[in-house]
Write an enzyme that holds these catalytic residues in place. Structure first.
Site, PDB file in Angstrom:
ATOM      1  N   CYS A  11      -5.381 -13.144  23.382  1.00  0.00           N
ATOM      2  CA  CYS A  11      -6.370 -12.989  24.428  1.00  0.00           C
ATOM      3  C   CYS A  11      -7.884 -13.389  23.873  1.00  0.00           C
ATOM      4  CB  CYS A  11      -6.553 -11.689  24.878  1.00  0.00           C
ATOM      5  SG  CYS A  11      -8.138 -11.212  25.934  1.00  0.00           S
ATOM      6  N   LYS A  38       2.594  -5.364  30.249  1.00  0.00           N
ATOM      7  CA  LYS A  38       1.695  -4.343  30.317  1.00  0.00           C
ATOM      8  C   LYS A  38       1.944  -3.082  30.375  1.00  0.00           C
ATOM      9  CE  LYS A  38      -1.122  -6.446  32.991  1.00  0.00           C
ATOM     10  NZ  LYS A  38      -2.392  -6.939  33.556  1.00  0.00           N
ATOM     11  N   VAL A  51      -7.257  -6.289  28.734  1.00  0.00           N
ATOM     12  CA  VAL A  51      -7.856  -6.126  27.440  1.00  0.00           C
ATOM     13  C   VAL A  51      -9.044  -7.137  27.208  1.00  0.00           C
ATOM     14  CG1 VAL A  51      -5.761  -5.170  26.086  1.00  0.00           C
ATOM     15  CG2 VAL A  51      -6.016  -7.574  26.326  1.00  0.00           C
ATOM     16  N   GLU A  63     -14.852  -4.498  29.083  1.00  0.00           N
ATOM     17  CA  GLU A  63     -15.618  -5.654  29.007  1.00  0.00           C
ATOM     18  C   GLU A  63     -15.953  -6.164  27.916  1.00  0.00           C
ATOM     19  OE1 GLU A  63     -15.839  -7.896  31.766  1.00  0.00           O
ATOM     20  OE2 GLU A  63     -14.206  -7.015  32.655  1.00  0.00           O
ATOM     21  N   SER A  64     -15.437  -7.264  27.444  1.00  0.00           N
ATOM     22  CA  SER A  64     -15.718  -7.945  26.151  1.00  0.00           C
ATOM     23  C   SER A  64     -17.443  -8.013  25.899  1.00  0.00           C
ATOM     24  CB  SER A  64     -15.186  -9.365  25.814  1.00  0.00           C
ATOM     25  OG  SER A  64     -15.475 -10.252  26.777  1.00  0.00           O
TER      26      SER A  64
HETATM   27  N1  LIG Z   1     -13.937 -10.103  31.765  1.00  0.00           N
HETATM   28  C1  LIG Z   1     -12.981  -9.619  30.766  1.00  0.00           C
HETATM   29  C2  LIG Z   1     -11.889 -10.262  30.793  1.00  0.00           C
HETATM   30  C3  LIG Z   1     -10.625  -9.815  30.044  1.00  0.00           C
HETATM   31  C4  LIG Z   1      -9.481 -10.481  30.297  1.00  0.00           C
HETATM   32  O1  LIG Z   1      -9.235 -11.225  31.499  1.00  0.00           O
HETATM   33  N2  LIG Z   1      -8.347 -10.160  29.557  1.00  0.00           N
HETATM   34  C5  LIG Z   1      -7.155 -10.779  30.074  1.00  0.00           C
HETATM   35  C6  LIG Z   1      -6.373 -11.375  28.510  1.00  0.00           C
HETATM   36  S1  LIG Z   1      -7.274 -12.615  27.864  1.00  0.00           S
HETATM   37  C7  LIG Z   1      -6.066  -9.911  30.672  1.00  0.00           C
HETATM   38  O2  LIG Z   1      -6.017  -8.541  29.835  1.00  0.00           O
HETATM   39  N3  LIG Z   1      -5.277 -10.066  31.537  1.00  0.00           N
HETATM   40  C8  LIG Z   1      -4.301  -9.151  32.057  1.00  0.00           C
HETATM   41  C9  LIG Z   1      -3.284  -9.711  32.287  1.00  0.00           C
HETATM   42  O3  LIG Z   1      -2.852 -10.834  31.746  1.00  0.00           O
HETATM   43  O4  LIG Z   1      -2.440  -9.523  33.084  1.00  0.00           O
HETATM   44  C10 LIG Z   1     -13.564  -9.274  29.568  1.00  0.00           C
HETATM   45  O5  LIG Z   1     -14.420 -10.064  29.350  1.00  0.00           O
HETATM   46  O6  LIG Z   1     -12.958  -8.310  28.715  1.00  0.00           O
END
Ligand SMILES: N[C@@H](CCC(=O)N[C@@H](CS)C(=O)NCC(=O)O)C(=O)O
Length: 190
Positions: A11, A38, A51, A63-64
């Site tokens: 990720c 998940k 994540v 939120e990163s």
């Molecule tokens: N805006 C969020 C985006 C985080 C995000 O989109 N993470 C993805 C993985 S890269 C995730 O957990 N997706 C959930 C999934 O794949 O079901 C951040 O900045 O933390």
């Protein structure tokens, strides 16, 4: 302070936060989350079911960008935000503008019409920022670097060769000299 990062190797948003944790030498426990399968408890930690998530002494943060701001504020050495307010504004501007790049990147992954052209437009802008300075905001390393770099290293996945943009390639080389970036490059190659 006891810190746990819930993260997935693949990720790029998690890469952002690992780069800050590792760059600052912050100790933390790592919990790997399997994104294709998940765990149900992830939604309890983060209602967005994503994540990265950080548990800091029982406080759950997600939120990163918020995580990286938090880490820079709680572990100010080395500082990753400039002392000058206008430069701090520029870091936030770069992070917001980056969303146009990531939108184009994900659209290109979905092979949408016009996405590659939009991506090149964003890369030309980024390149212009780096032509006269070593980093995205002036000559110091800031939160803009971990905010953007994870996607730049994944551009090959949409057939974009970063060698077309010498200023961006030089920036990547500069960052690869940092151990936390080198470690992420190894993960990417694995
Ligand atoms: N805006 C969020 C985006 C985080 C995000 O989109 N993470 C993805 C993985 S890269 C995730 O957990 N997706 C959930 C999934 O794949 O079901 C951040 O900045 O933390």
């Amino acid at each position: 302070m006891s810190i746990t990062l819930y993260s997935a190797d693949i990720c790029p948003y998690c890469v952002r936060t690992r780069l800050v944790l590792n760059g600052k030498g912050i100790e933390y426990d790592l919990v790997q989350v399997d994104l294709p399968d998940k765990p149900a408890w992830l939604r309890e930690l983060n209602p967005r079911n994503r994540v990265p998530v950080l548990d800091v002494d029982g406080q759950v943060l997600w939120e990163s960008e918020a995580l990286n701001d938090f880490l820079d504020e709680t572990h100010p050495e080395p500082a990753m935000m400039p002392s000058d307010p206008a430069q701090r504004a520029r870091v936030r501007m770069v992070l917001r503008r980056f969303e146009d790049l990531s939108d184009a990147f994900y659209a290109a992954r979905r092979e949408e019409d016009g996405a590659i052209e939009a991506l090149h437009g964003e890369l030309r802008w980024m390149s212009s920022q780096l032509e006269h300075s070593d980093y995205l905001v002036g000559d110091s390393y800031t939160l803009a670097e971990p905010g953007v770099w994870p996607w730049i290293t994944r551009l090959y996945r949409v057939g974009v060769d970063i060698g077309q943009y010498p200023a961006i390639a030089a920036w990547c080389d500069r960052l690869a000299g940092r151990p936390e970036y080198a470690a992420e490059l190894s993960l990417l190659a694995a």
